[in-house]
Design an enzyme around this catalytic site. Sequence first.
Site, mmCIF file in Angstrom:
data_model
loop_
_atom_site.group_PDB
_atom_site.id
_atom_site.type_symbol
_atom_site.label_atom_id
_atom_site.label_comp_id
_atom_site.label_asym_id
_atom_site.label_seq_id
_atom_site.Cartn_x
_atom_site.Cartn_y
_atom_site.Cartn_z
ATOM 1 C CG HIS A 80 -3.421 3.353 1.330
ATOM 2 N ND1 HIS A 80 -3.762 2.942 0.061
ATOM 3 C CD2 HIS A 80 -3.572 2.264 2.141
ATOM 4 C CE1 HIS A 80 -4.088 1.659 0.106
ATOM 5 N NE2 HIS A 80 -3.991 1.232 1.348
ATOM 6 C CB CYS B 53 -0.941 0.005 1.190
ATOM 7 S SG CYS B 53 -2.092 -1.364 1.133
ATOM 8 C CG ASN C 287 -6.892 -0.925 0.114
ATOM 9 O OD1 ASN C 287 -6.020 -0.739 -0.719
ATOM 10 N ND2 ASN C 287 -6.619 -1.136 1.392
#
Length: 336
Positions: free
Chosen positions: A263, A117, A293
């Site tokens: 993020h 990520c 995500n």
Amino acid sequence: MGFQYHSIISGMGKYLPDRVVTNDDLSKMFDTNDEWITERTGIKERRWVKYGEEYTSTMGTEAARRAIEDAQLEADDIDFVVFATLTPDYPFPGCGVMVQKNLGLRNVGALDVRNQCAGFIYALSIADQFIKTGMYKNILVVGAETQSNVMQKTNEGRDMAVIFGDGAAAAVVSATEDLNRGILTSNMHSEGAYAEELALQEPSNRHEFRIEGNPELTGAKQWPYMNGRNVFKHAVTRMPESVMEALGETNLKTDDIDLLIPHQANLRIAEFVKQKLGLNDDQVFNNIQKYGNTTAASIPIALCEAKEKGLVKQGDLVCLTAFGSGFVWGATLIRW
Ligand code: UT7
């Protein structure tokens, strides 16, 4: 430090597969529902690739093509490629070389970054170093992921299957002599003690046999594992920490931030980050509601969309921060 150049983002592009998967679609595959997913994550829908037609490399390539066009450059102008992904087409080689081939770039260097990520933050910082030293003028930085076929779409895997999505975005990072603009600072961190808290372990190279004869291959470890609560806890601490570090480095304050792009892990995590930093709603951009995500692709997709919406203007202070599997985290401050 007395560098001659700064790195600006001169162009951006994104690619999202057409296939929209809603929370209701997921509730037909395993025990979940729109209310649970919305309340816990803020996600309403995500995109999934068409298997056999769209891959991490092809999505990354298309996003990169659009970014080069947006920067009003040609393929020949690109000096280096940095490709961030945790879902490359192949175990090796990486996807960077595929972008080089697909776009017909010169035989420039192509580096794959494996930082989950936080991949885009790491990739951007790497590009920034090459620009600052004067080694390269235009670097393609790509974040792309195909998560939909990695997730276990059953009750056992539902905590992760509802969160992750597919997509790509890219930035052209270019040199400027205007030292008041561009990437002002970035930081990168890791804590390997938590490597197994969010991980896909199989097929592992730790065994004598990776595939045939590997007893773990058909077990639980063929699927990604996430200790959601622990990841959550660390994410809401580490992201604000790295933002404060970046502000401290540049003698700036949270009030100076025009747009924070955290993020897109979980809308609740982004809310906590906003609250901890004392930012208001207008200072934070989220689009996880539409895309889920997308790990290394989440920040560039959000940055690209914010830019398209006119939310990022020249002179703005833009802050990016990420946290993910590793654990790895970091932040970047950009004077647009
Ligand atoms: O990019 C970085 C990577 N990941 C993250 O940032 C994720 C961080 N973690 C999270 O976002 C949250 O931990 C989750 C959204 C994954 C889970 O939320 P939670 O509030 O921590 O829920 P939980 O895992 O503690 O589960 C609560 C309940 C459980 O049922 P019981 O034991 O209370 O009966 C789960 O079985 O919710 C159940 N559950 C679900 N129910 C419906 C878990 N997943 C689902 C689901 N649908 N998809």
